[in-house]
Structure formats: C-alpha cells, structure tokens
Design a protein around this motif. Sequence first.
Motif, mmCIF file in Angstrom:
data_model
loop_
_atom_site.group_PDB
_atom_site.id
_atom_site.type_symbol
_atom_site.label_atom_id
_atom_site.label_comp_id
_atom_site.label_asym_id
_atom_site.label_seq_id
_atom_site.Cartn_x
_atom_site.Cartn_y
_atom_site.Cartn_z
ATOM 1 N N TYR A 90 0.837 -1.199 0.000
ATOM 2 C CA TYR A 90 0.000 0.000 0.000
ATOM 3 C C TYR A 90 0.872 1.250 0.000
ATOM 4 N N LEU A 91 0.567 2.158 -0.928
ATOM 5 C CA LEU A 91 1.256 3.450 -1.028
ATOM 6 C C LEU A 91 0.399 4.477 -0.282
ATOM 7 N N PRO A 92 0.794 4.856 0.949
ATOM 8 C CA PRO A 92 -0.125 5.582 1.844
ATOM 9 C C PRO A 92 -0.098 7.098 1.677
ATOM 10 N N TYR A 93 -0.344 7.573 0.461
ATOM 11 C CA TYR A 93 -0.428 9.020 0.272
ATOM 12 C C TYR A 93 -1.858 9.397 -0.098
ATOM 13 N N SER A 94 -2.191 10.659 0.130
ATOM 14 C CA SER A 94 -3.541 11.147 -0.086
ATOM 15 C C SER A 94 -3.569 12.114 -1.261
ATOM 16 N N SER A 95 -4.428 11.842 -2.234
ATOM 17 C CA SER A 95 -4.555 12.767 -3.365
ATOM 18 C C SER A 95 -5.155 14.096 -2.907
ATOM 19 N N ASP A 151 -10.643 14.032 -7.633
ATOM 20 C CA ASP A 151 -10.758 13.941 -9.092
ATOM 21 C C ASP A 151 -9.406 13.877 -9.781
ATOM 22 N N TRP A 152 -8.393 14.492 -9.170
ATOM 23 C CA TRP A 152 -7.081 14.557 -9.803
ATOM 24 C C TRP A 152 -6.248 13.308 -9.596
ATOM 25 N N GLY A 153 -6.733 12.365 -8.799
ATOM 26 C CA GLY A 153 -5.967 11.159 -8.499
ATOM 27 C C GLY A 153 -5.383 10.465 -9.713
ATOM 28 N N PRO A 154 -6.181 10.221 -10.779
ATOM 29 C CA PRO A 154 -5.624 9.533 -11.953
ATOM 30 C C PRO A 154 -4.520 10.318 -12.644
ATOM 31 N N THR A 195 -2.275 12.360 -11.484
ATOM 32 C CA THR A 195 -0.987 12.485 -10.804
ATOM 33 C C THR A 195 -0.056 11.319 -11.114
ATOM 34 N N THR A 196 -0.543 10.320 -11.852
ATOM 35 C CA THR A 196 0.298 9.170 -12.204
ATOM 36 C C THR A 196 1.006 9.353 -13.547
ATOM 37 N N LYS A 197 0.749 10.436 -14.246
ATOM 38 C CA LYS A 197 1.116 10.517 -15.661
ATOM 39 C C LYS A 197 2.622 10.558 -15.919
ATOM 40 N N LEU A 198 3.421 10.936 -14.917
ATOM 41 C CA LEU A 198 4.864 11.051 -15.148
ATOM 42 C C LEU A 198 5.626 9.784 -14.791
ATOM 43 N N HIS A 199 4.931 8.767 -14.308
ATOM 44 C CA HIS A 199 5.602 7.508 -13.961
ATOM 45 C C HIS A 199 4.890 6.373 -14.696
ATOM 46 N N ASP A 200 5.501 5.845 -15.745
ATOM 47 C CA ASP A 200 4.846 4.867 -16.611
ATOM 48 C C ASP A 200 4.418 3.613 -15.864
ATOM 49 N N GLU A 201 5.284 3.084 -15.004
ATOM 50 C CA GLU A 201 4.949 1.846 -14.286
ATOM 51 C C GLU A 201 3.799 2.073 -13.315
ATOM 52 N N LEU A 202 3.786 3.223 -12.661
ATOM 53 C CA LEU A 202 2.685 3.542 -11.751
ATOM 54 C C LEU A 202 1.374 3.622 -12.515
ATOM 55 N N ARG A 203 1.389 4.263 -13.660
ATOM 56 C CA ARG A 203 0.176 4.443 -14.451
ATOM 57 C C ARG A 203 -0.315 3.128 -15.062
ATOM 58 N N ARG A 204 0.619 2.303 -15.544
ATOM 59 C CA ARG A 204 0.245 1.098 -16.279
ATOM 60 C C ARG A 204 0.035 -0.129 -15.400
ATOM 61 N N ALA A 228 -7.091 2.402 -7.041
ATOM 62 C CA ALA A 228 -8.461 2.464 -6.529
ATOM 63 C C ALA A 228 -8.905 3.918 -6.611
ATOM 64 N N LEU A 229 -9.769 4.232 -7.580
ATOM 65 C CA LEU A 229 -10.082 5.610 -7.935
ATOM 66 C C LEU A 229 -11.582 5.876 -7.891
ATOM 67 N N CYS A 230 -11.959 6.996 -7.279
ATOM 68 C CA CYS A 230 -13.342 7.455 -7.435
ATOM 69 C C CYS A 230 -13.575 7.884 -8.879
#
Length: 424
Positions: free
Chosen positions: A141-146, A197-200, A202-211, A216-218
């Motif tokens: 678990y990556l325990p950060y808050s969007s 809403d911005w949660g998705p 914030t992943t755009k600069l890290h390919d492995e994180l995004r892919r 778990a996204l609202c």
Amino acid sequence: MCRRNPPLLSMSGPPTSSSNVSGDLDMSGHAAPPPKREILLWSTAADEELLYAKKEIVNAPLVTDDPDLYAPLFLNVSIFKRSYELMERLLKVFIYHDGAKPIFHSPELKGIYASEGWFMKLIEGNQNFVVRDPNRAHLFYLPYSSRQLEHNLYVPGSNTLEPLSIFVKNYIDMISAKFPYWNRTKGADHFFVACHDWGPYTTKLHDELRRNTIKALCNADLSEGVFIRGRDVSLPETFVRSPRRPLRDIGGKPATERSILAFFAGQMHGRVRPILLQYWGGKDTDMRIYGRLPRRITRRMNYVQHMKSSKYCICPMGYEVNSPRIVEAIYYECIPVIIADNFVLPFDDALDWSTFSVVVPEKDVPRLKEILLRIPESRYITMQSNVKKVQKHFLWHAKPVKYDIFHMILHSVWFSRVNQAQIQ
C-alpha cells in the motif's frame, strides 16, 4: 521461468463454468483484450498463495443460501464468497512507512473525498491484514492522499498539476531505489487509493505507476486511458459529514411513502447537469430538479429529506464521472439513477448494479421521466428493497465489520491482484 497469459476471473456465470477461466473476459463479463503478461524478477510464497487462491475461486462451491449475502445483488455470489473467504484467510498487506505528514499517513475523514482517508485510517490500524515483513505481502500500500497533494502542492490559479505529478514520481523513484519490492513486479502488486478527481492524473509522469499499479479511484473513467478495467478498482465516493458519526441519518421512507418521482439538486458544472436543468428544471412537479436548492424549498424540506422522500435520486456526473450522490442515495434508500457515460461503477467486479440502480445514457436526459415511468411498480419495489440490502456494503464503521465498505474496497484490490496471478 516460462509463463503464459493468465485467465481472467469473472463474477458472472456459474461458479464452475469454463467462462470463469477465459482469457477474453474481464471480471464483469465484458469483452476485453488479453492482459499484459506480468514478469516477476523472482517468486515468493505469496505468489504461490495467489495461484492457489485463483484456482480455488474458479472452482468455488455453489452457495445456495447465505444469511449474510443476498445473492441477487451479486454477479456470482459463490465466487464472491469464496474469494472473500480466501482474502480473510490469506491476504497480507505491507504499508510503506516512508513519507512525511501531511501528504502521507494523514487521513482526511470529512467531506466528499473522505473515502481515501477512511480507507487509510482503517488499513493502517488493521491487525488482520497488515504485516511488518514485506516478504510475506501479497500487496503493498502506497499511503499518500490525493486530497493532501492538492492541499499542499497545488498552486491556485496555476492550472497545472505538474507539481503533484512530479512529487508522486519522485516518491515512487525513491521507494523503488530504496527497497526491492517495487522492482520485483514493476509495481503490479502495489496499490493506492485516491478519491480526489485529480488522483488519476498524478500518475502521468511515472509509466509503471500508471500502467501496472492497482489504482483504486473514485474517478473511474474509461474514456481517458488511465483507468484500466480488470486491473483498477472503482472506489465509492462517500460524503462524510460527521467523522464521529459516519452513519448519521442513514435510512429513509418506505417505498410506498415516497411521493417524489425524481430529485436532484447541486452545482451546475460538467457537461450533463446543465442539460438536466435545461430539460427538467422547474418544468414538472414529478421531477424535482434544481441547481442549488432554493431557500423557499429548504424551509419546508431540506436536501436529505428530499432524498429520503424520493423514489429515484438523479446522480449526474460533474466535472468528472464520479458523484457522491450515488452512495448518498443508497444511504437514504433511494434508487440511484446514474448519468455518466464511461463510468465504471464501484465494486463492479462483484455487484450487479442493475438490481438496485438505473443507468441512463447521457443522450437520454430528455427522456428521463419516460424511462423512469416505464419501470413497473413491482420492479421499483424490488429495486428499492435491494437498495436497502446493498447498503451494508457501503457503510463506514470506526471498527470495520464483515462485508462493509472497507472490506469491499480491500476485496476489489485483492480480487484484481489474484486475477493477474500467472498460471505456470
């Protein structure tokens, strides 16, 4: 080690059907391309447990009568129950301690983004699933808050999320350099929970994180190429008004005493709500559609009382596809009417939303009353009863209880991870 593409589990169909191990279905029975093959740098005992769980779920024993699970609410109650049992028995989660408050380990328990905060609070205080030894973990678990990312890093008026995305990228780079666990699966056994809403984005600069990571996204929007059905999880957006009493005001009038056909009140943002107001605002006494609820109305009946007195609660998307009104409607025992194309509904891996909600395409807003009136009264009564029955799966408790929203979120993440397990 030679591996082939794994089959995808499905909650639909009989529990022993070969459709449950087909590689051309996702978890809801929709057609999907074969999943990307996952390459592990080395195997662990947790991997073997995932494979064991996958085989057990595929061959789940038939459930005919379970007092805790109402079968019509589920795509396949037998598969869900077996998967849930295995989660309770096997699942181990490692939580990274790295990261300073307030962005890390600082759950926000109030407001429309409270889902991510409540999950963080409850998983970090959990003794059943959390382990200190990462070598035993099935999930990380990556325990950060969007929400805290927005509070602390967004520059008002800048119109850019770049600082947030850079921060998240640097964090993933740090843990992947400091620990070996991210690199073992390229992030596939890691997950984060974000309701903002911005949660998705914030992943755009890290390919492995995004892919690769289970997100778990609202904001579970299929149209933007970030949310991946079958891997990612749609997180319910819950508006918590009182953290000390998250279940305050739960309940509503019986089905036969709901005098309002349909109700909506809210801000006019996004592409759907202005059209809803244009067609139905102030034009039909059966369709109580407002922008902000006028004071002359609230003097007689407030927002919550309207939901408790309505047969159908309209849940149109705002800026993004998600809306806290969906869960609010369930809390107030009003059938949610969801208007948001490309929205993946929460717990769609397990629940059959057609039994307790109505999904209306955005283009059919002008026909909204016609669509609702075509629903037979007997069908409405059944759906409203089902809303009351499904409510238990969307409730937050200070101390989690079996099958509640905390466990349902965790189960969706677990089920996703099992689904990606590689058959040797």
